[in-house]
Scaffold this motif. Structure first.
Motif, PDB file in Angstrom:
ATOM      1  N   GLN A 139      25.635  10.293 -17.625  1.00 31.70           N
ATOM      2  CA  GLN A 139      24.618  10.228 -18.681  1.00 31.70           C
ATOM      3  C   GLN A 139      24.762  11.436 -19.612  1.00 31.70           C
ATOM      4  OE1 GLN A 139      20.561   9.174 -17.374  1.00 31.70           O
ATOM      5  NE2 GLN A 139      21.396   8.793 -15.332  1.00 31.70           N
ATOM      6  N   GLN A 155      20.225   6.613 -27.421  1.00 35.91           N
ATOM      7  CA  GLN A 155      20.832   7.698 -26.650  1.00 35.91           C
ATOM      8  C   GLN A 155      20.064   9.010 -26.850  1.00 35.91           C
ATOM      9  OE1 GLN A 155      24.859   7.070 -28.289  1.00 35.91           O
ATOM     10  NE2 GLN A 155      25.598   6.963 -26.162  1.00 35.91           N
ATOM     11  N   TRP A 206      25.532   9.767 -31.638  1.00 36.57           N
ATOM     12  CA  TRP A 206      24.678   9.026 -30.720  1.00 36.57           C
ATOM     13  C   TRP A 206      23.791   8.029 -31.452  1.00 36.57           C
ATOM     14  CZ3 TRP A 206      22.455  13.644 -27.419  1.00 36.57           C
ATOM     15  CH2 TRP A 206      23.498  14.174 -26.622  1.00 36.57           C
TER      16      TRP A 206
END
Length: 308
Positions: free
Chosen positions: A180, A247, A243
């Protein structure tokens, strides 16, 4: 055992340096005594001079991602720690750093635990997209190594093993970096930046009271640390430009977790003081809902009775 809800507030102390003013609670209703103890503190953020405030965010000004992260972190501060931007009600006085009584053994444990986490962070940024975070000037492992050796040589302190909390957090970060990325960046930002803010305030107290004012390497950086932070923020924003909004939101959602896990490392610095405070509370005399007598002690003059 300290309640789990206290741990995030311990890490909040890193971001917001706050001061406790002297007051007396004798003869005061318990509820009011607690309120006075909470209102008698103010907070400042060491890096606020070069960060956009949540007020500006509310005005519709487009924020960089690091500014979003900063606002998210500030939203977890209490009103007393950040009067202008804090959004959490104060519930107790457990985060009053001035009441901590850290020993040499406590501090070397904290350094060892911190090293475990910083080592994980420095290892994680040697791979893939995170290589942009290498050689930032914020790295702490080398400095911590020097300080741990100093404590061994000067104070003959034994070097403990990292606590379970530190080992778990270090492992968690390495795994997070693999799975992540946005959430890892949130931990990276909060852990490093917090140390340059409230972390320095905590360090100064320990250095002054326990080590005669000796300045540990852990609290020293080459050049102007504010300039370093600004440059690192630029690196984070560069990465985050690629991103999606989803995100970015996932990174922001990780903020409370960074407080929880980092706060667990600070527990060693407040632990013995907490135990002594509880012992003192047992001696506080209460009659008719009012405090009638507080035992004389170095810190009892500056606190409400805890956990009554």
């Amino acid at each position: 055992i300290m309640p789990r809800t206290v741990l995030p507030l311990l890490f909040v102390a890193l971001f917001g340096a706050f001061q406790c003013h002297a007051f007396s609670t004798v003869g005061m209703p318990l509820q009011r005594a607690r309120l006075v103890s909470l209102r008698g503190r103010s907070a400042t953020c060491a890096t606020s001079s070069f960060r956009m405030s949540s007020v500006e965010a509310d005005a519709g000004i487009k924020l960089s991602f690091t500014q979003e992260m900063r606002n998210k972190a500030m939203s977890l501060h209490t009103f007393s720690q950040a009067p202008k931007e804090g959004k959490v009600k104060d519930q107790n006085v457990n985060t009053v750093v001035q009441e901590w009584q850290t020993t040499g053994e406590d501090f070397i444990q904290f350094l060892v635990d911190s090293r475990a986490v910083y080592e994980a962070l420095e290892s994680a940024v040697t791979k893939g997209e995170f290589q942009i975070f290498q050689n930032t000037g914020l790295e702490r492992v080398e400095a911590l190594d020097k300080d741990i050796v100093f404590l061994q040589d000067k104070y003959k302190l034994s070097v403990p093993k990292p606590t379970a909390q530190a080992v778990e957090y270090a492992s968690f970060l390495l795994d997070l970096a693999e799975k992540q990325s946005p959430a890892f960046v949130c931990h990276f930002y909060n852990f490093y930046f917090a140390h340059t803010a409230g972390g320095r305030m905590i360090g100064k107290k320990v250095m002054d009271e326990t080590f005669g004012g000796y300045l540990f390497e852990f609290y020293q950086w080459e050049g102007d640390v504010k300039e370093t932070l600004t440059e690192v923020k630029g690196r984070i924003d560069t990465l985050a430009k690629g991103w999606t909004r989803e995100q970015k939101d996932s990174a922001l959602d990780a903020t409370p977790q960074t407080f929880q896990k980092s706060g667990a490392l600070l527990r060693v610095l407040v632990g013995k003081a907490r135990e002594r405070a509880v012992a003192m509370v047992n001696k506080v005399q209460v009659k008719g809902g009012k405090i009638t007598k507080v035992p004389e002690a170095a810190y009892s003059q500056n606190k409400a009775a805890w956990d009554l």
